[in-house]
Motif scaffolding. Structure first.
Motif, PDB file in Angstrom:
ATOM      1  N   GLN A 179     -15.340   6.781   2.790  1.00 49.57           N
ATOM      2  CA  GLN A 179     -14.814   5.713   1.932  1.00 49.57           C
ATOM      3  C   GLN A 179     -13.486   6.140   1.306  1.00 49.57           C
ATOM      4  O   GLN A 179     -12.564   5.338   1.181  1.00 49.57           O
ATOM      5  CB  GLN A 179     -15.855   5.359   0.864  1.00 49.57           C
ATOM      6  CG  GLN A 179     -15.399   4.351  -0.158  1.00 49.57           C
ATOM      7  CD  GLN A 179     -15.354   2.931   0.383  1.00 49.57           C
ATOM      8  OE1 GLN A 179     -15.390   2.713   1.584  1.00 49.57           O
ATOM      9  NE2 GLN A 179     -15.258   1.965  -0.512  1.00 49.57           N
ATOM     10  N   LEU A 227      -9.927   4.234   1.461  1.00 50.71           N
ATOM     11  CA  LEU A 227      -9.222   3.791   0.262  1.00 50.71           C
ATOM     12  C   LEU A 227      -7.890   4.504   0.072  1.00 50.71           C
ATOM     13  O   LEU A 227      -7.050   4.052  -0.685  1.00 50.71           O
ATOM     14  CB  LEU A 227     -10.111   3.995  -0.978  1.00 50.71           C
ATOM     15  CG  LEU A 227     -11.380   3.142  -0.987  1.00 50.71           C
ATOM     16  CD1 LEU A 227     -12.147   3.362  -2.274  1.00 50.71           C
ATOM     17  CD2 LEU A 227     -11.039   1.672  -0.839  1.00 50.71           C
ATOM     18  N   ARG A 261     -12.700   4.985  -6.370  1.00 49.09           N
ATOM     19  CA  ARG A 261     -13.853   4.105  -6.450  1.00 49.09           C
ATOM     20  C   ARG A 261     -15.079   4.905  -6.836  1.00 49.09           C
ATOM     21  O   ARG A 261     -15.222   6.056  -6.424  1.00 49.09           O
ATOM     22  CB  ARG A 261     -14.102   3.472  -5.065  1.00 49.09           C
ATOM     23  CG  ARG A 261     -15.306   2.548  -4.936  1.00 49.09           C
ATOM     24  CD  ARG A 261     -15.150   1.260  -5.687  1.00 49.09           C
ATOM     25  NE  ARG A 261     -13.854   0.625  -5.523  1.00 49.09           N
ATOM     26  CZ  ARG A 261     -13.530  -0.150  -4.496  1.00 49.09           C
ATOM     27  NH1 ARG A 261     -14.399  -0.412  -3.564  1.00 49.09           N
ATOM     28  NH2 ARG A 261     -12.338  -0.687  -4.422  1.00 49.09           N
ATOM     29  N   ARG A 271       0.864  -1.171   0.000  1.00 48.31           N
ATOM     30  CA  ARG A 271       0.000   0.000   0.000  1.00 48.31           C
ATOM     31  C   ARG A 271       0.900   1.220   0.000  1.00 48.31           C
ATOM     32  O   ARG A 271       1.971   1.198   0.561  1.00 48.31           O
ATOM     33  CB  ARG A 271      -0.868   0.145   1.246  1.00 48.31           C
ATOM     34  CG  ARG A 271      -1.310  -1.086   1.927  1.00 48.31           C
ATOM     35  CD  ARG A 271      -2.194  -0.703   3.095  1.00 48.31           C
ATOM     36  NE  ARG A 271      -3.319   0.087   2.656  1.00 48.31           N
ATOM     37  CZ  ARG A 271      -4.576  -0.331   2.774  1.00 48.31           C
ATOM     38  NH1 ARG A 271      -4.849  -1.491   3.259  1.00 48.31           N
ATOM     39  NH2 ARG A 271      -5.553   0.433   2.387  1.00 48.31           N
ATOM     40  N   ARG A 272       0.345   2.268  -0.576  1.00 50.50           N
ATOM     41  CA  ARG A 272       1.127   3.496  -0.483  1.00 50.50           C
ATOM     42  C   ARG A 272       0.880   4.078   0.890  1.00 50.50           C
ATOM     43  O   ARG A 272      -0.048   3.697   1.600  1.00 50.50           O
ATOM     44  CB  ARG A 272       0.708   4.428  -1.609  1.00 50.50           C
ATOM     45  CG  ARG A 272      -0.316   5.437  -1.175  1.00 50.50           C
ATOM     46  CD  ARG A 272      -0.865   6.202  -2.331  1.00 50.50           C
ATOM     47  NE  ARG A 272      -2.225   5.735  -2.563  1.00 50.50           N
ATOM     48  CZ  ARG A 272      -2.761   5.628  -3.763  1.00 50.50           C
ATOM     49  NH1 ARG A 272      -2.071   5.898  -4.836  1.00 50.50           N
ATOM     50  NH2 ARG A 272      -3.986   5.219  -3.919  1.00 50.50           N
TER      51      ARG A 272
END
Lengths: 170, 663
Positions: free
Chosen positions: B387, B391, B193, B26-27
């Motif tokens: 969200q 994310l 997303r 993951r960044r």
């Protein structure tokens, strides 16, 4: 073909409830959900999408009681979605098919007779479909996959008939 | 269209790596923003690093940005200042463009208040507004709105956001989702997303209260209506079913009321100015009537002064519109398998739910008074921000969103019937397969027509893509096996793959449905957009076009070297045409100044000229494979043919409908 029970980490059983399946599904997705790797590289995201898709597929197969019974039949060697003479859905007997044709004609008559007649017809067909599911469950408990498959095929015919009745009601 | 060799994906055997094989990279936690791109207004919110969501305001303290773009000045104006120009310039001020996202002019069954234009190659599939001679698509207009919101977020965050969650109506179809994603691309923002609006609303409510149980989200926005049934359980948000209407919203109340006002003013054929004035007055009256029993409208241009409308009269006027809310609500409950008395809460979302008659209807439909304590205009943006925070790499304790595909996806079969492959309300991401067969020995191609919708006939559904799978071996009827698989990703976007299973040579054709705007055009729009028209992008675009052209040239040369002298595969006149196209392409590759567009045109021409040759080679290769020739030789030939086949978009050979196989 994949085993949806194994994918969700569940025992192959007809006695599972919706809550058991949901719990296993959420737990499986907890690890595999694409959101968990949203910031990751393309390959990790793709893997997660595939894994989640597989879990969702398994869930879709198992989330209803009928789905669980049909899956157990498939794992037992009879696939209701196939027309293969040996490993596919067994043909119902002629008497049953004739009866279905007659009942389809009865829908039209019931429609003309008024809403009450259609409701009676619907209730009767619903009861029979439920009974077919119960029969399949008993057959599987006794290890008789072929008998379970026959009952589930009857249920499919009855479910289609129900759709038609409900369409006639709307 | 592209082709790929995918030997690992045999039916039922496809292997996937376990998700825990290798820790996902993951960044570092980034800055994510949530955007509610609405029909009438749009909002942006942030919830950085686990903070509660906060809707961002402009300098004047306004959270709602009217989704209006005025092409009166250059650059165009957006928001309230654009809205202010609407009565004066009704032709050049675009509002409610969300209604046109991903639509063709023929899809729209309401009067379009703007002039439309067309570009060569549109084939009537793209809505383009003609604003004073300039053509803009709904995706471009939406991009301008997104840019303003992103800039607002940048000011608040003190840095450019890394990515956004953009909400779409749950009931948006494939094309509408794709258009929304394209708008973000044009605006230069990464989309983490696309999130369904009702799901976003549930997230905002659920996190706040740690709710458990079954919830209905009733979302009536300016132009769209969604009902979703969700189950909340220990941080898991599971969408059980969703239904709606993407052309139903508060705008319809305005239109009905505006017509009433125009009738009262005895205006029979209103000019665009008068119509715009009537709509503005109708909106004001609608707003006033949410809190007071009577409101007055004044239309100076139409000569109407202090005309009174009672709430009762208004409710009578909108009754037909309200009636259209019932069917989706019932369908969502039925699909979710939820009875009225199992509902634990009803959440109202969207400005139009402020209308008292709408509230009463929601209460009647679901048997309980709805919750409306989060501002119905802001709740979606807040959920999107939460969200986005997740994310961007800030895991919030135990929040998992499980969404569904809103409309069934399938393919057309013999007789124009639809065979459903992914039923509506299936959880996403999902992968589903179906095997089809041939209907005659003569059939060596199969047209895969991908459609979305609930109707039985393909003609009544929305067409998403149509492509041909060729090179099917001649086999007796019902013996060929073509597997069509659908994959819907977490954004609800679809990829379709078709594979021929009998020959042993797996031929895979992958199609990303489009809605008329080609990827090339979106790419150009990205470049055209004011902020990004710099040299870098142009150079990259050119470099990409060059690589593609070079790849096609190489494939053609290889094919010519192998089989160019075989007149059965390549008749002399075709050979001359291929050679000419190849020569021109080579000359262009030698000249570094050629623009990307020209390189693309040359590539398309070379592909078109060499396509019959490629097809004949592939067919022969497959025939030889069937006859038992050496596998490696055949695979090489097929590989060459595939390279040529690549990107042969828009080419539709005579349609040969596939017949479904019940295997």
């Amino acid at each position: 073909m994949d085993d949806p029970f194994a994918i969700l980490g569940l025992p192959r059983s007809a006695d599972l409830g919706r809550a058991d399946v949901d719990r296993a599904y959420f737990a499986a997705l907890e690890a595999a959900h694409p959101d968990k790797v949203a910031g990751g590289d393309e390959a990790a995201r793709r893997r997660a999408e595939l894994a989640a898709a597989r879990i969702n597929e398994a869930y879709r197969a198992l989330r209803t009681p009928v789905g669980r019974l049909e899956t157990l039949c498939r794992l037992g060697g009879i696939d209701l979605d196939s027309s293969d003479p040996k490993r596919g859905a067994p043909m119902p007997d002629t008497a049953f098919l004739t009866e279905m044709i007659e009942r389809r004609e009865a829908i039209e008559a019931a429609r003309r007779a008024g809403a009450g007649a259609l409701e009676d017809l619907r209730d009767a067909v619903e009861d029979e479909a439920d009974e077919a599911v119960a029969q399949a469950r008993r057959a599987l408990a006794g290890g008789d996959v072929a008998a379970a498959a026959r009952a589930l095929v009857r249920r499919r015919y009855l479910a289609r008939l129900l759709d038609e009745i409900e369409e006639a009601m709307s | 269209m592209s082709t790929e060799h995918d030997p690992g994906a045999a039916p039922g055997l496809f292997q996937i790596e376990e998700p825990d094989a290798g820790a996902p990279k993951r960044r570092a936690a980034g800055l994510g923003i949530g955007i509610d791109l609405g029909t009438t207004h749009s909002l942006v919110a942030i919830a950085p690093h686990g903070a509660p969501p906060r809707v961002l305001e402009d300098e004047a303290g306004r959270a709602l940005l009217p989704s209006v773009v005025a092409y009166v000045t250059d650059p165009p104006r957006v928001g309230a200042e654009a809205l202010a120009l609407q009565v004066e310039h009704p032709d050049r001020v675009l509002s409610s463009v969300k209604r046109f996202m991903g639509r063709a002019p023929s899809d729209i069954d309401e009067p379009i208040p703007y002039a439309l234009g067309e570009r060569p190659g549109d084939d009537g599939r793209v809505v383009r507004f003609d604003v004073g001679g300039r053509l803009v698509t709904p995706a471009e207009v939406s991009a301008r709105i997104l840019e303003v919101l992103v800039a607002r977020a940048e000011t608040a965050l003190g840095a450019k956001p890394d990515g956004a969650v953009i909400t779409v109506p749950a009931y948006f179809d494939e094309a509408q989702r794709k258009a929304t994603k394209d708008a973000a691309r044009i605006a230069g923002i990464e989309v983490y997303r696309l999130l369904a609006e009702p799901t976003a609303a549930a997230l905002a409510y659920g996190l706040d209260r740690s709710e458990q149980g079954v919830f209905v989200v009733f979302d009536l926005g300016g132009g769209t209506f969604d009902v979703s049934v969700l189950r909340l359980d220990k941080g898991v948000f599971q969408v059980l079913a969703t239904a709606g209407d993407t052309h139903l919203g508060g705008d319809d109340f305005d239109r009905v009321l505006a017509e009433h006002l125009l009738r009262a003013a005895k205006v029979e054929t209103p000019s665009k100015h008068v119509r715009a004035e009537a709509l503005a007055a109708a909106r004001a009256v609608k707003h006033a009537l949410t809190t007071q029993p009577v409101a007055a409208a004044t239309l100076p241009r139409a000569g109407l002064e202090g005309f009174e409308v009672t709430r009762e009269a208004f409710e009578a006027m909108i009754r037909p519109v309200l009636g259209r809310l019932r069917a989706p609500a019932r369908r969502a409950l039925a699909d979710a398998g939820v009875e009225k008395d199992e509902i634990d809460g009803v959440v109202l979302v969207g400005g139009a739910t402020r209308v008292p008659a709408v509230k009463r209807l929601a209460e009647r439909l679901f048997g309980r008074p709805p919750l409306d304590d989060i501002d119905p205009d802001q709740v979606v943006a807040q959920g999107a921000a939460i969200q986005a925070d997740i994310l961007s790499g800030n895991p919030r304790e135990g929040v998992t969103l499980l969404d569904v595909v809103p409309l069934s996806l399938g393919v057309e079969t013999m007789g124009g019937l639809v065979e459903t492959i992914v039923p509506r309300n299936a959880p996403i991401p999902i992968r589903a397969r179906q095997v089809f067969t041939n209907y005659s020995e003569e059939q060596t191609g199969m047209t895969i027509h991908v459609v979305q919708g609930e109707r039985e006939m393909a003609a009544d559904c929305r067409s998403l893509a149509r492509f041909e799978l060729s090179g099917i071996p001649r086999l007796p009827p019902s013996m060929a096996r073509v597997e069509v698989s659908f994959q819907v990703d977490a954004d609800g976007l679809l990829t379709v793959t078709a594979r021929e299973l009998m020959t042993g040579v797996s031929q895979t054709v992958e199609v990303k449905p489009t809605y008329g705007l080609s990827d090339d055009e979106v790419e150009r729009l990205v470049l055209d957009s004011l902020d990004h028209a710099d040299e870098d992008f142009e150079a990259r675009d050119r470099a990409e076009a060059r690589v593609e052209l070079d790849r096609v040239c190489t494939a053609v040369r290889r094919a010519l070297a192998a089989d160019g002298d075989d007149a059965a595969l390549l008749p002399p006149d075709e050979r001359r045409a291929v050679a000419a196209a190849l020569e021109e392409a080579a000359a262009a590759l030698g000249d570094p100044a050629r623009p990307a567009g020209e390189l693309r045109r040359l590539r398309e021409r070379l592909e078109a000229e060499s396509e019959p040759f490629a097809r004949r080679r592939m067919e022969r290769a497959l025939a030889e494979r069937m006859a038992g020739r050496r596998v490696a030789e055949v695979e090489r030939a097929v590989g060459d043919a595939k390279a040529l086949d690549e990107r042969r978009g828009g080419h539709h050979p005579t349609m040969t409908p596939p017949a479904p196989a019940t295997e």
